[in-house]
Structure formats: structure tokens, C-alpha cells
Design a protein around this motif. Sequence first.
Motif, PDB file in Angstrom:
ATOM      1  N   UNK A  33       5.593 -15.540   8.579  1.00 59.40           N
ATOM      2  CA  UNK A  33       5.040 -16.701   9.270  1.00 59.40           C
ATOM      3  C   UNK A  33       4.422 -16.304  10.592  1.00 59.40           C
ATOM      4  N   UNK A  34       3.638 -17.217  11.150  1.00 58.58           N
ATOM      5  CA  UNK A  34       3.003 -17.015  12.460  1.00 58.58           C
ATOM      6  C   UNK A  34       2.882 -18.374  13.133  1.00 58.58           C
ATOM      7  N   UNK A  35       2.996 -18.376  14.461  1.00 55.28           N
ATOM      8  CA  UNK A  35       3.038 -19.631  15.219  1.00 55.28           C
ATOM      9  C   UNK A  35       1.898 -19.710  16.225  1.00 55.28           C
ATOM     10  N   UNK A  36       1.340 -20.907  16.353  1.00 58.48           N
ATOM     11  CA  UNK A  36       0.318 -21.185  17.351  1.00 58.48           C
ATOM     12  C   UNK A  36       0.709 -22.446  18.109  1.00 58.48           C
ATOM     13  N   UNK A  37       0.403 -22.496  19.398  1.00 55.58           N
ATOM     14  CA  UNK A  37       0.774 -23.632  20.243  1.00 55.58           C
ATOM     15  C   UNK A  37      -0.451 -24.488  20.528  1.00 55.58           C
ATOM     16  N   UNK A  38      -0.312 -25.792  20.320  1.00 55.91           N
ATOM     17  CA  UNK A  38      -1.394 -26.745  20.585  1.00 55.91           C
ATOM     18  C   UNK A  38      -1.059 -27.564  21.824  1.00 55.91           C
ATOM     19  N   UNK A  39      -2.033 -27.662  22.739  1.00 46.14           N
ATOM     20  CA  UNK A  39      -1.893 -28.512  23.917  1.00 46.14           C
ATOM     21  C   UNK A  39      -2.989 -29.569  23.887  1.00 46.14           C
TER      22      UNK A  39
END
Length: 225
Positions: A141-147
Motif C-alpha cells: 500500500x501507499x498513502x497520500x495526504x489531501x488538504x
Amino acid sequence: MPGAGDRGKALARWLGAGLLGLLIPMSLSLEVSVGKAAVIYAVNGTEILLPCTFSSCIGFEDLRFWWTYNNSDTPIIEGSVKNEKSDPRVMLKDNDRITLEGTTKEKKNNISILLRDLEFSDSGKYTCHVKNPKENNLEHNATIILQVVDQLEEVDNTVTLIILAVVGGVIGLLIVILLLKKLITFILKKTREKKKECLVSSSGNDNTENGLPGSKAEEKPPTKV
């Protein structure tokens, strides 16, 4: 009874099989990527594409993928890919604002999602999970942060422009100096050549006037005996 040599061969085969079993998952591991940016920004009320791609050295069959929000165990969207010639298909989705934008065409292996009508509450961590049965159900898996923000801040490029202008000016000055150096060298060379020609010409004229060999002075007739 098997001899010591047979027992040694059996042990070697057993160790070899165990070592091979350890090396294969390491060399053929599944990879998942959400791009180079760890954090992405989007304006409230707009839409944003959350990227995700995967790769496998040995290919895949009945691959399963899903997205989770803020480390929740419940997927916000889930799907599968039958094989490398099939496009991803959605099996489960809990929000109508989410659509799958992925494709496996041209070997992109894209399972990105589009999130529309953004709200401030959509800010958080989005994790893309992939499980490949062909690799013994290996999961990655891989994670990205949304603002989500009111408006995107304009980047002040003043300092960058100043630096570029200074660097460009220095490079231009160096080029001018090199050109001037070549021009001065050329002029000095031509001046030296002209001086040399003048010296040679002046030496020839002196010899002619003094009646030296090769000169045009009037020759005296030989003395008669």
C-alpha cells in the motif's frame, strides 16, 4: 538405510528450497505508488484526482485493490482487475462522489480515484491497497495526504526570479569577457604581423641603399690592366 552422503544431499536440497522461497518474494515483490508528492492541496467545492499505480514483475490475476480513509478498515471504494488485458472494475463504493479513473491499457496499471465536490471534511490520509493472488496474496500500500483549503496560495517567485536574473547576468558577463579577450588577442596578433612586415621591408630598403649584394646600386666596371 541411507548413507551420510544421501542425508547431506537431502539437507542441501531442503536448505536450497528454503532459501529460494525467501528470495522469490523479495525479487518479485508487488509495488504500489501514489506519486512523488506526499501532500496535495485542493480548493473546497472542486475535484481532485488521487493517483495510484501498481507494478508486478510476474504479472497479476484477479488482483484486488481498495482505498481507505484515515486508516479505517472500511474501504471507501473497492475493486478488482482480472488480468493485464482487463480494466479495473468497481465492486464496492460507499460514496457517490468517488469514481474510479484507472486503466490497465498501455501497461499503466492505474487505479486512481477522482473525488468530486470536495468538502473540508475530506481532508486526511488516503491509502491505496493492492493484493496480488499470483504472488501468494502479497499485499502492498501507499498513502497520500489531501488538504482541502479555501483557496490555493500563490507561490511568490520573486526570489527565484532574482536568482535567475543574477545568474543570467553573470553568465552574460562572462561571455562578453571571453569575446573581448578573443577580440583583443586577434588585434594584437594582427598588429604584431604588421610590425614584422614593416621590419622586413625596412631591412630590404637599407640593403638596397648601401649597395649590398642583391641591391640595385650601379655596378662599377672591372679595372683594366
